[in-house]
Write a protein that holds these residues in place. Sequence first.
Motif, PDB file in Angstrom:
ATOM      1  N   ALA A  14      39.455 -22.696 -64.109  1.00 16.47           N
ATOM      2  CA  ALA A  14      40.222 -21.878 -63.159  1.00 16.47           C
ATOM      3  C   ALA A  14      40.184 -22.505 -61.775  1.00 16.47           C
ATOM      4  CB  ALA A  14      39.674 -20.453 -63.105  1.00 16.47           C
ATOM      5  N   VAL A  15      41.286 -22.335 -61.052  1.00 18.80           N
ATOM      6  CA  VAL A  15      41.401 -22.827 -59.673  1.00 18.80           C
ATOM      7  C   VAL A  15      41.847 -21.669 -58.795  1.00 18.80           C
ATOM      8  CG1 VAL A  15      42.567 -24.448 -58.123  1.00 18.80           C
ATOM      9  CG2 VAL A  15      42.036 -25.134 -60.470  1.00 18.80           C
ATOM     10  N   LEU A  16      41.190 -21.511 -57.658  1.00 23.14           N
ATOM     11  CA  LEU A  16      41.585 -20.513 -56.669  1.00 23.14           C
ATOM     12  C   LEU A  16      42.278 -21.221 -55.523  1.00 23.14           C
ATOM     13  CD1 LEU A  16      41.593 -17.670 -55.384  1.00 23.14           C
ATOM     14  CD2 LEU A  16      39.328 -18.210 -54.439  1.00 23.14           C
ATOM     15  N   MET A  17      43.546 -20.849 -55.263  1.00 24.31           N
ATOM     16  CA  MET A  17      44.332 -21.425 -54.173  1.00 24.31           C
ATOM     17  C   MET A  17      44.916 -20.291 -53.333  1.00 24.31           C
ATOM     18  SD  MET A  17      46.288 -24.515 -56.188  1.00 24.31           S
ATOM     19  CE  MET A  17      47.128 -24.986 -54.680  1.00 24.31           C
ATOM     20  N   PRO A  18      44.098 -19.638 -52.518  1.00 23.44           N
ATOM     21  CA  PRO A  18      44.555 -18.461 -51.783  1.00 23.44           C
ATOM     22  C   PRO A  18      45.317 -18.830 -50.507  1.00 23.44           C
ATOM     23  CG  PRO A  18      42.284 -18.918 -51.233  1.00 23.44           C
ATOM     24  CD  PRO A  18      42.682 -19.947 -52.265  1.00 23.44           C
ATOM     25  N   GLN A  19      46.019 -17.861 -49.970  1.00 22.45           N
ATOM     26  CA  GLN A  19      46.623 -17.981 -48.648  1.00 22.45           C
ATOM     27  C   GLN A  19      45.580 -17.636 -47.590  1.00 22.45           C
ATOM     28  OE1 GLN A  19      49.896 -19.065 -48.181  1.00 22.45           O
ATOM     29  NE2 GLN A  19      49.713 -19.433 -50.393  1.00 22.45           N
ATOM     30  N   VAL A  20      45.829 -18.092 -46.376  1.00 24.71           N
ATOM     31  CA  VAL A  20      44.915 -17.772 -45.275  1.00 24.71           C
ATOM     32  C   VAL A  20      44.788 -16.260 -45.115  1.00 24.71           C
ATOM     33  CG1 VAL A  20      44.536 -17.945 -42.787  1.00 24.71           C
ATOM     34  CG2 VAL A  20      45.320 -19.941 -44.072  1.00 24.71           C
ATOM     35  N   SER A  21      45.908 -15.545 -45.287  1.00 22.90           N
ATOM     36  CA  SER A  21      45.897 -14.094 -45.116  1.00 22.90           C
ATOM     37  C   SER A  21      45.079 -13.386 -46.200  1.00 22.90           C
ATOM     38  CB  SER A  21      47.329 -13.551 -45.113  1.00 22.90           C
ATOM     39  OG  SER A  21      48.001 -13.902 -46.318  1.00 22.90           O
ATOM     40  N   ASP A  22      44.876 -14.058 -47.340  1.00 21.06           N
ATOM     41  CA  ASP A  22      44.029 -13.476 -48.384  1.00 21.06           C
ATOM     42  C   ASP A  22      42.559 -13.559 -47.989  1.00 21.06           C
ATOM     43  OD1 ASP A  22      46.157 -12.912 -50.145  1.00 21.06           O
ATOM     44  OD2 ASP A  22      46.151 -14.977 -50.860  1.00 21.06           O
ATOM     45  N   ILE A  23      42.171 -14.689 -47.432  1.00 25.33           N
ATOM     46  CA  ILE A  23      40.774 -14.904 -47.061  1.00 25.33           C
ATOM     47  C   ILE A  23      40.445 -14.208 -45.743  1.00 25.33           C
ATOM     48  CG2 ILE A  23      39.043 -16.664 -46.507  1.00 25.33           C
ATOM     49  CD1 ILE A  23      39.867 -16.595 -49.436  1.00 25.33           C
ATOM     50  N   TYR A  24      41.392 -14.219 -44.823  1.00 26.99           N
ATOM     51  CA  TYR A  24      41.193 -13.578 -43.522  1.00 26.99           C
ATOM     52  C   TYR A  24      42.292 -12.534 -43.312  1.00 26.99           C
ATOM     53  CZ  TYR A  24      38.160 -17.606 -42.714  1.00 26.99           C
ATOM     54  OH  TYR A  24      37.177 -18.562 -42.820  1.00 26.99           O
ATOM     55  N   PRO A  25      42.130 -11.341 -43.891  1.00 26.14           N
ATOM     56  CA  PRO A  25      43.162 -10.305 -43.745  1.00 26.14           C
ATOM     57  C   PRO A  25      43.325  -9.897 -42.284  1.00 26.14           C
ATOM     58  CG  PRO A  25      41.164  -9.399 -44.734  1.00 26.14           C
ATOM     59  CD  PRO A  25      40.984 -10.880 -44.689  1.00 26.14           C
ATOM     60  N   GLU A  26      44.472  -9.373 -41.973  1.00 28.18           N
ATOM     61  CA  GLU A  26      44.766  -8.969 -40.594  1.00 28.18           C
ATOM     62  C   GLU A  26      43.667  -8.030 -40.080  1.00 28.18           C
ATOM     63  OE1 GLU A  26      48.367  -6.910 -37.971  1.00 28.18           O
ATOM     64  OE2 GLU A  26      48.583  -7.203 -40.132  1.00 28.18           O
ATOM     65  N   GLY A  27      43.176  -8.354 -38.891  1.00 29.25           N
ATOM     66  CA  GLY A  27      42.122  -7.541 -38.290  1.00 29.25           C
ATOM     67  C   GLY A  27      40.722  -7.950 -38.678  1.00 29.25           C
ATOM     68  N   ALA A  28      40.587  -9.006 -39.510  1.00 36.17           N
ATOM     69  CA  ALA A  28      39.251  -9.441 -39.943  1.00 36.17           C
ATOM     70  C   ALA A  28      38.407  -9.833 -38.736  1.00 36.17           C
ATOM     71  CB  ALA A  28      39.370 -10.618 -40.907  1.00 36.17           C
ATOM     72  N   GLU A  29      37.174  -9.345 -38.685  1.00 37.36           N
ATOM     73  CA  GLU A  29      36.310  -9.642 -37.542  1.00 37.36           C
ATOM     74  C   GLU A  29      34.876  -9.970 -37.944  1.00 37.36           C
ATOM     75  OE1 GLU A  29      34.946  -5.889 -35.391  1.00 37.36           O
ATOM     76  OE2 GLU A  29      36.911  -5.278 -36.142  1.00 37.36           O
ATOM     77  N   THR A  30      34.617 -10.051 -39.232  1.00 37.61           N
ATOM     78  CA  THR A  30      33.256 -10.320 -39.699  1.00 37.61           C
ATOM     79  C   THR A  30      33.034 -11.819 -39.838  1.00 37.61           C
ATOM     80  OG1 THR A  30      33.224  -8.234 -40.916  1.00 37.61           O
ATOM     81  CG2 THR A  30      31.593  -9.890 -41.534  1.00 37.61           C
ATOM     82  N   ILE A  31      31.924 -12.296 -39.286  1.00 35.02           N
ATOM     83  CA  ILE A  31      31.553 -13.694 -39.417  1.00 35.02           C
ATOM     84  C   ILE A  31      30.156 -13.795 -40.009  1.00 35.02           C
ATOM     85  CG2 ILE A  31      32.997 -14.441 -37.498  1.00 35.02           C
ATOM     86  CD1 ILE A  31      30.407 -14.635 -35.829  1.00 35.02           C
ATOM     87  N   VAL A  32      29.845 -14.959 -40.560  1.00 36.25           N
ATOM     88  CA  VAL A  32      28.506 -15.246 -41.077  1.00 36.25           C
ATOM     89  C   VAL A  32      28.038 -16.522 -40.401  1.00 36.25           C
ATOM     90  CG1 VAL A  32      27.113 -15.704 -43.126  1.00 36.25           C
ATOM     91  CG2 VAL A  32      29.108 -14.204 -43.289  1.00 36.25           C
ATOM     92  N   GLU A  33      26.823 -16.506 -39.872  1.00 31.77           N
ATOM     93  CA  GLU A  33      26.335 -17.679 -39.144  1.00 31.77           C
ATOM     94  C   GLU A  33      24.824 -17.797 -39.243  1.00 31.77           C
ATOM     95  OE1 GLU A  33      27.148 -19.885 -34.890  1.00 31.77           O
ATOM     96  OE2 GLU A  33      27.392 -17.707 -35.014  1.00 31.77           O
ATOM     97  N   THR A  34      24.357 -19.004 -39.453  1.00 32.93           N
ATOM     98  CA  THR A  34      22.937 -19.287 -39.335  1.00 32.93           C
ATOM     99  C   THR A  34      22.707 -19.715 -37.884  1.00 32.93           C
ATOM    100  OG1 THR A  34      23.324 -21.558 -40.056  1.00 32.93           O
ATOM    101  CG2 THR A  34      22.654 -19.974 -41.742  1.00 32.93           C
TER     102      THR A  34
END
Length: 283
Positions: free
Chosen positions: A89-109
Amino acid sequence: MDVCTTIPDLRRAVGGLRAGGSKVGLVPTMGYLHAGHMRLVAEAQARAEAVVVSIFVNPTQFGDPKDLESYPRNTEGDLEMLREAGVQAVLMPQVSDIYPEGAETIVETERLAGMLHGAVRPGHYRGVCTVVAKLFNIVQPDFACFGEKDYQQLQIIRTMVRDLHFPLEIVPVPTVREADGLAMSSRNARLTPEDRAAAVVLSRALDAVEAAGGSVEQMAEKIRQVIATEPRATLRGLDITEARTLAPVTGHSKASLAVMISAEFGGILLIDQREITPQGAST
């Protein structure tokens, strides 16, 4: 091979694989695949019945919009390589799928993302962590394969998995190199012939420091000397740290070291690394 352009499609595909009892491995990529990527795929196939590859040029890890725009892409070629390799299987999403409108959550070390290469590319590893965390949640693999070429990224992902209790294993895969020693990278395709020839200075510098040994300070000076012999190379980052923690090291180390270089060739930033164990050191 299931080519999934939406997250629900991918989850259905993975659900079907798991229903058949398959262990699932993930290989995250930004596409423009080469032999280095396929080495990751082969490692995943050796460990699992089913392999998922993601192809997503992640905008949040690019500091320069022009760099994002010019990043090489070859979707049909990528899919053909993965079909021939037997990927499930291959996942080829759009930017809007990964970062939906209003997305504000980040992950950082916090510490690892801001040091070493992260200081040269502010925000880069925050973008990497955020998108990889999303991919882990979408695919929910048993393990994921990452190349050792970006050694800092590998340690950052390991730390994120530990800190956020992701139930998966991170599998490191050795750097795959061209015949002349240059580490394989999608960015290599953007080099002019002259800069491509010059870029071999990175692996030459690593070869020289591994052969010469000495104190951390002597190793760093040796690398600078080798890079300085190539006028087309502009050294951007040079870091020698404790391999596992990326902690600063001075003098003659008794632990394995991560030697990491970043240099620019005609405006294209390349990285290379090597883990070096000093003679008589602990591993």
